[in-house]
Design a protein around this motif. Sequence first.
Motif, mmCIF file in Angstrom:
data_model
loop_
_atom_site.group_PDB
_atom_site.id
_atom_site.type_symbol
_atom_site.label_atom_id
_atom_site.label_comp_id
_atom_site.label_asym_id
_atom_site.label_seq_id
_atom_site.Cartn_x
_atom_site.Cartn_y
_atom_site.Cartn_z
ATOM 1 N N ALA A 217 0.801 -1.090 -0.091
ATOM 2 C CA ALA A 217 -0.001 -0.018 0.030
ATOM 3 C C ALA A 217 0.988 1.049 0.072
ATOM 4 O O ALA A 217 0.669 2.134 -0.885
ATOM 5 C CB ALA A 217 -0.868 0.095 1.266
ATOM 6 N N TRP A 218 1.682 1.175 0.947
ATOM 7 C CA TRP A 218 2.746 2.609 0.788
ATOM 8 C C TRP A 218 3.578 2.715 -0.422
ATOM 9 O O TRP A 218 3.772 3.699 -0.901
ATOM 10 C CB TRP A 218 3.539 2.422 2.163
ATOM 11 N N ARG A 221 1.313 3.999 -3.126
ATOM 12 C CA ARG A 221 1.072 5.545 -2.903
ATOM 13 C C ARG A 221 2.512 6.226 -3.245
ATOM 14 O O ARG A 221 2.278 7.318 -4.058
ATOM 15 C CB ARG A 221 0.860 5.851 -1.351
ATOM 16 N N ALA A 253 -4.076 2.281 -0.268
ATOM 17 C CA ALA A 253 -3.262 3.365 -1.039
ATOM 18 C C ALA A 253 -3.994 4.751 -1.690
ATOM 19 O O ALA A 253 -3.541 5.638 -1.635
ATOM 20 C CB ALA A 253 -2.688 2.739 -2.103
#
Length: 262
Positions: A217-218, A221, A253
């Motif tokens: 997810a990070w 992003r 995200a």
Amino acid sequence: MRWLDRLARKPARISAADQLAVAIDAARRGDYATALGIWEPLARSGSARAQNNIGACFAEGLGVERDSDLAFRWLALAAEAGDPVGQRNLASLCFRGEGVEQNYRRAAELYRAAAEQGDGPAQDMLSWMLLEGEVIEPDFAEARRWALAAAGQGIASAMTRIGMLCHNALGMPRDPAEAVRWWRRAALLGDTDGQAMLGAACHLGAGVPADPVEAYAWLLRAQAGGSVIAGRYMDAARAALTMREIAEAERRATLPLEEPAP
């Protein structure tokens, strides 16, 4: 006779500080003609901040044709008068070699002068120069000192740099958990490299328990924000997930960022 008294009164003078505030408000609205009309007489009467603002407009082509020579002239006046923003902006010209011969050492001197007066962006840039050590002598302890000063003013890129110093044991003992703490603060403030490094830490379980979904997810992003670092880990992080987990990471995200802990 009160009306005669009112006519006889002189109009109240507006302070230079108030005029600067009006001009800044106009510039923020994109009305550079009004802003420059206020700044010019102030600059010619010796206002260092007005001199800086005019120089910055010439440097960026805001309300005037871009002119590196005029930018240098106005910014040099502001810097010589001790204005920290003028020093920082003049340092940028020296660093890039715009309107003046490229001079990294002079740029570092100007960034340091501004940093010592508490200018956060100058502290951040000086920290970067001291860490990279490509154009001036590296000094990891000083790089960390100025990064901490800039981070104290909420500059996210400085927080990411502190995390790198902690992770790589530069000027301090290696501390992966502290690195993650700084990367998380930077990530929540929107710094894409901080997001990438936090994603990598979650992927590798370095300084934080491994969390493949949170990691991806990070990284998603960060990549969407333009971080080159994120690309180094994307394939490996995605390969560790099921399709359902990928969907969950993609959902996370897109969520709004939370406020970072103080």
